[in-house]
Enzyme design. Structure first.
Site, mmCIF file in Angstrom:
data_model
loop_
_atom_site.group_PDB
_atom_site.id
_atom_site.type_symbol
_atom_site.label_atom_id
_atom_site.label_comp_id
_atom_site.label_asym_id
_atom_site.label_seq_id
_atom_site.Cartn_x
_atom_site.Cartn_y
_atom_site.Cartn_z
ATOM 1 N N VAL A 162 0.872 -1.176 0.000
ATOM 2 C CA VAL A 162 0.000 0.000 0.000
ATOM 3 C C VAL A 162 0.908 1.224 0.000
ATOM 4 O O VAL A 162 1.502 1.562 1.003
ATOM 5 C CB VAL A 162 -0.956 0.025 1.212
ATOM 6 C CG1 VAL A 162 -2.087 -0.951 1.004
ATOM 7 C CG2 VAL A 162 -0.254 -0.300 2.520
ATOM 8 N N CYS A 163 1.040 1.881 -1.159
ATOM 9 C CA CYS A 163 2.025 2.940 -1.338
ATOM 10 C C CYS A 163 1.363 4.277 -1.654
ATOM 11 O O CYS A 163 0.177 4.344 -1.949
ATOM 12 C CB CYS A 163 2.989 2.575 -2.464
ATOM 13 S SG CYS A 163 3.930 1.077 -2.151
ATOM 14 N N THR A 164 2.162 5.350 -1.588
ATOM 15 C CA THR A 164 1.709 6.686 -1.957
ATOM 16 C C THR A 164 2.730 7.296 -2.898
ATOM 17 O O THR A 164 3.923 7.322 -2.589
ATOM 18 C CB THR A 164 1.560 7.578 -0.713
ATOM 19 O OG1 THR A 164 0.620 6.990 0.197
ATOM 20 C CG2 THR A 164 1.074 8.973 -1.112
ATOM 21 N N ARG A 203 -5.308 7.502 2.916
ATOM 22 C CA ARG A 203 -4.089 8.310 2.876
ATOM 23 C C ARG A 203 -4.221 9.440 1.869
ATOM 24 O O ARG A 203 -3.476 10.409 1.904
ATOM 25 C CB ARG A 203 -2.895 7.407 2.509
ATOM 26 C CG ARG A 203 -2.463 6.485 3.620
ATOM 27 C CD ARG A 203 -1.610 5.331 3.127
ATOM 28 N NE ARG A 203 -2.421 4.305 2.470
ATOM 29 C CZ ARG A 203 -2.238 3.879 1.224
ATOM 30 N NH1 ARG A 203 -1.261 4.376 0.492
ATOM 31 N NH2 ARG A 203 -3.022 2.948 0.714
#
Length: 272
Positions: free
Chosen positions: A19-21, A210
């Protein structure tokens, strides 16, 4: 020590447990900046005593900065995990920067992995495609086309930036086609594009939003203040920074800058 089977599994984990940004932002002069948090190890063993993900902690010492050369000349640079064959973040000096994020879908992840193992699905692993375009891509538009149209084993988000004003986008992919390409458009006040792990036209899960705090931080920063240090500050804001965060990578294609920092999220901190 990793045996061959472990290495294979390690190289498909990114398609399932991340789970990245990722952010691409353009300042008021037209200069482009690209930054990302690499979050890795979702649901892979929670250490109750230390309030950490066990796999996330084990991966931090494996984070490396790589310089890929041909004939003693740099072809591309990457922030990567040692032993991981694909590319999660990379810069083609003077030409483009690229990150990828997992896109959750029933038609991907575990299903894509197992169908590939049993020969029931063809296409590219998204991280192998990123490696190929970093090695061989010659322009932003060429790479954008390949990322949008190459058949994949699983859905993905590709976050791409070039070296000219307006050259930034998030490509939302199914296995077979681009579902959406979200482009920078400063004339219409779109000076940044942002991707976590949810389609931009859908509301993120309440327990994993996020996107909203990242957008609030960027809107508060303002376009005239865009810089790598300020993007680092955005990515250091909880829950964008969380217990899964292995590292933060900052890239400036015009200056050939690529910096990667290992991260820790002090308590209280969201598990993802």
């Amino acid at each position: 020590m990793l045996i061959s089977g472990d290495v294979v599994i390690f190289n498909v984990f990114y398609e399932i447990f991340t789970v990245c940004t990722s952010i691409v932002a353009e300042d008021h002069t037209g200069k482009l900046y690209h930054a990302r948090n690499l979050d890795f190890g979702l649901f892979l063993g929670w250490d109750v005593k230390n309030s950490t993900w066990m796999v996330t902690q084990k991966l931090k010492p494996l984070m490396v900065s790589l310089d890929f050369q041909r004939n003693n000349k740099t072809v591309f640079r990457s922030a990567n995990l040692a032993g991981y064959v694909g590319m999660v973040s990379g810069i083609k000096p003077g030409i483009f920067t690229l990150t990828m994020n997992e896109r959750f879908s029933i038609d991907g992840g575990y299903i894509g992995v197992f169908e590939w193992i049993f020969g029931k699905r063809d296409g590219w692993w998204m991280s192998f495609l990123t490696r190929t375009v970093l090695e061989n891509g010659t322009s932003y538009e060429e790479v954008k086309d390949k990322l949008a149209n190459t058949r994949l084993l699983a859905p993905a988000y590709f976050i791409l930036a070039g070296n000219k004003s307006g050259q930034g986008c998030v490509i939302t992919r199914s296995r077979t086609a681009a579902l959406d390409v979200w482009n920078l458009d400063t004339k219409n006040s779109i000076w940044y594009v942002l991707e976590t792990n949810y389609d931009r036209w859908k509301v993120p899960l309440v327990v994993d939003d996020r996107r909203t705090p990242a957008m609030k931080c960027l809107n508060k920063t303002l376009q005239e203040n865009v810089s790598l240090p300020n993007l680092y500050n955005v990515l250091s804001t909880k829950p964008i920074l969380n217990k899964l965060t292995v590292s933060t990578t900052l890239m400036d294609v015009s200056e050939n800058v690529m910096e990667t920092y290992l991260r820790d999220c002090p308590n209280p901190c969201s598990p993802w």
